[in-house]
Scaffold this motif. Structure first.
Motif, mmCIF file in Angstrom:
data_model
loop_
_atom_site.group_PDB
_atom_site.id
_atom_site.type_symbol
_atom_site.label_atom_id
_atom_site.label_comp_id
_atom_site.label_asym_id
_atom_site.label_seq_id
_atom_site.Cartn_x
_atom_site.Cartn_y
_atom_site.Cartn_z
ATOM 1 N N LYS A 64 2.560 10.470 -1.089
ATOM 2 C CA LYS A 64 2.683 10.056 -2.490
ATOM 3 C C LYS A 64 4.137 10.015 -2.935
ATOM 4 N N LYS A 65 4.955 10.945 -2.424
ATOM 5 C CA LYS A 65 6.377 10.965 -2.781
ATOM 6 C C LYS A 65 7.096 9.730 -2.237
ATOM 7 N N ILE A 66 6.666 9.251 -1.073
ATOM 8 C CA ILE A 66 7.268 8.033 -0.497
ATOM 9 C C ILE A 66 6.917 6.833 -1.368
ATOM 10 N N ALA A 67 5.707 6.873 -1.921
ATOM 11 C CA ALA A 67 5.214 5.878 -2.880
ATOM 12 C C ALA A 67 4.793 4.573 -2.205
ATOM 13 N N ILE A 68 5.725 3.798 -1.682
ATOM 14 C CA ILE A 68 5.384 2.499 -1.085
ATOM 15 C C ILE A 68 6.071 2.366 0.266
ATOM 16 N N TRP A 69 5.313 1.953 1.274
ATOM 17 C CA TRP A 69 5.906 1.746 2.599
ATOM 18 C C TRP A 69 5.757 0.287 3.035
ATOM 19 N N ARG A 115 0.750 1.042 0.951
ATOM 20 C CA ARG A 115 1.540 -0.047 1.554
ATOM 21 C C ARG A 115 2.084 -0.975 0.477
ATOM 22 N N ASN A 116 3.094 -1.731 0.845
ATOM 23 C CA ASN A 116 3.669 -2.738 -0.042
ATOM 24 C C ASN A 116 2.762 -3.965 -0.037
ATOM 25 N N ASN A 117 2.056 -4.198 -1.101
ATOM 26 C CA ASN A 117 1.101 -5.307 -1.174
ATOM 27 C C ASN A 117 1.759 -6.659 -1.407
ATOM 28 N N LYS A 118 3.072 -6.654 -1.633
ATOM 29 C CA LYS A 118 3.764 -7.912 -1.902
ATOM 30 C C LYS A 118 4.201 -8.613 -0.620
ATOM 31 N N ILE A 119 4.039 -7.939 0.527
ATOM 32 C CA ILE A 119 4.429 -8.514 1.811
ATOM 33 C C ILE A 119 3.319 -8.263 2.829
ATOM 34 N N ILE A 120 3.478 -8.859 4.012
ATOM 35 C CA ILE A 120 2.620 -8.498 5.147
ATOM 36 C C ILE A 120 3.282 -7.294 5.797
ATOM 37 N N SER A 121 2.806 -6.104 5.472
ATOM 38 C CA SER A 121 3.384 -4.895 6.050
ATOM 39 C C SER A 121 2.987 -4.779 7.520
ATOM 40 N N GLU A 158 -9.602 -6.644 9.923
ATOM 41 C CA GLU A 158 -10.084 -6.402 8.565
ATOM 42 C C GLU A 158 -8.994 -6.456 7.504
ATOM 43 N N LEU A 159 -7.767 -6.159 7.894
ATOM 44 C CA LEU A 159 -6.685 -6.062 6.914
ATOM 45 C C LEU A 159 -5.901 -7.369 6.848
ATOM 46 N N GLU A 160 -6.071 -8.101 5.790
ATOM 47 C CA GLU A 160 -5.444 -9.420 5.663
ATOM 48 C C GLU A 160 -3.933 -9.335 5.461
ATOM 49 N N ASN A 161 -3.472 -8.300 4.772
ATOM 50 C CA ASN A 161 -2.045 -8.237 4.439
ATOM 51 C C ASN A 161 -1.301 -7.152 5.224
ATOM 52 N N VAL A 162 -1.876 -6.741 6.372
ATOM 53 C CA VAL A 162 -1.201 -5.791 7.252
ATOM 54 C C VAL A 162 -1.286 -6.311 8.684
#
Length: 262
Positions: A64-69, A115-121, A158-162
């Motif tokens: 949670k402290k990292i927030a977005i990866w 995860r960062n939903n604005k990109i393909i992580s 299953e994961l479209e954006n990863v």
């Protein structure tokens, strides 16, 4: 950009973290039995984690402290326990399978919502030997890593954006071989082979090559690398070549049964 590296104290991870920081990533890493290098990353960026404890509240709070990866790489791998299946302790054998596969996948699923939903992580794991042949004395590690390969394919589907993929590093001079060295006659001819390889490092795959291939995978599109098992030693990571392979067989570098049409 934020990157999470599981087992940041592994030999490959140390070089990887250096390269990630050079490329502008803010890196967060876990460690377990080896002491973390605070000159490599600030103390607050390290978290002590036994991979089977992925459900712990402390791990969740750290995430949670990292927030977005943007990037997740698991460098976890263990040979333990080694020996004939009739001689290993069943509980240790099962734990080895789980540590090499399910626990890593579950830890990733724990991290996934951040995860960062604005990109393909990107999520990358490490494969091991035994994909195509039996590996006597290493059944726990092999079963775990083969399971991990299939798990990567399932999650990527299953994961479209990863982009979820896996890389086999080959013979690399790392701490993992200490298990074989200590086992001696318990691993048959593998002990002598390991000693020979360590005494002839020019025959091994350099850590720098493994790290270089990781970044090639990061730069490639999901349809060419997602769900696939790559080899640092044998594979060509050129985009045109991989596109050609995909046109030839969309399932290239995936676990499949052969001769189904006969």
């Amino acid at each position: 950009m934020n990157a999470i590296v599981l087992s940041g104290t592994s030999d490959i991870a140390k070089d990887l973290i250096k390269k990630l920081r050079e490329k502008g990533y803010n890196v967060f890493a876990t460690y377990n039995t080896s002491r973390p290098d605070y000159s490599l990353l600030p103390k607050d960026n390290w978290f002590k984690l036994k991979i089977s404890d992925y459900q712990s509240i402390a791990f969740h709070e750290w995430i949670k402290k990292i927030a977005i990866w943007d990037l997740f790489i698991s460098c976890i791998g263990t040979q333990k326990p080694v020996g004939k299946v009739t001689e290993v302790v069943p509980k240790e054998w099962a734990e080895g399978v789980i540590d090499n596969s399910v626990s890593q996948l579950a830890a990733f699923l724990k991290i996934l919502p951040f995860r960062n939903n604005k990109i393909i992580s990107t999520a990358i794991f490490f494969a091991g030997g035994g994909t195509n042949n039996p590996t006597p004395y290493y059944s726990s590690q092999t079963l775990g890593k083969v399971s991990l390969i299939k798990g990567v394919e399932l999650l990527d589907d299953e994961l479209e954006n990863v982009k979820v993929t896996i890389l086999g590093p080959g013979w690399v001079k790392t701490k993992i071989h200490s298990t074989t060295l200590l086992a001696k006659e318990k691993v048959g001819e593998n002990h002598a082979k390991t000693v020979f390889m360590l005494e002839n490092p020019q025959k091994m795959n350099p850590i720098s090559k493994v790290v270089e291939d990781l970044f090639k995978i990061i730069d490639l599109p999901k349809d060419l690398v997602g769900g696939r098992n790559f080899s640092s030693v044998h594979d060509n990571f050129d985009k045109k070549w991989l596109t050609k392979l995909k046109k030839t067989d969309n399932d290239f570098y995936k676990l499949r049964r052969l001769l189904n049409n006969i």
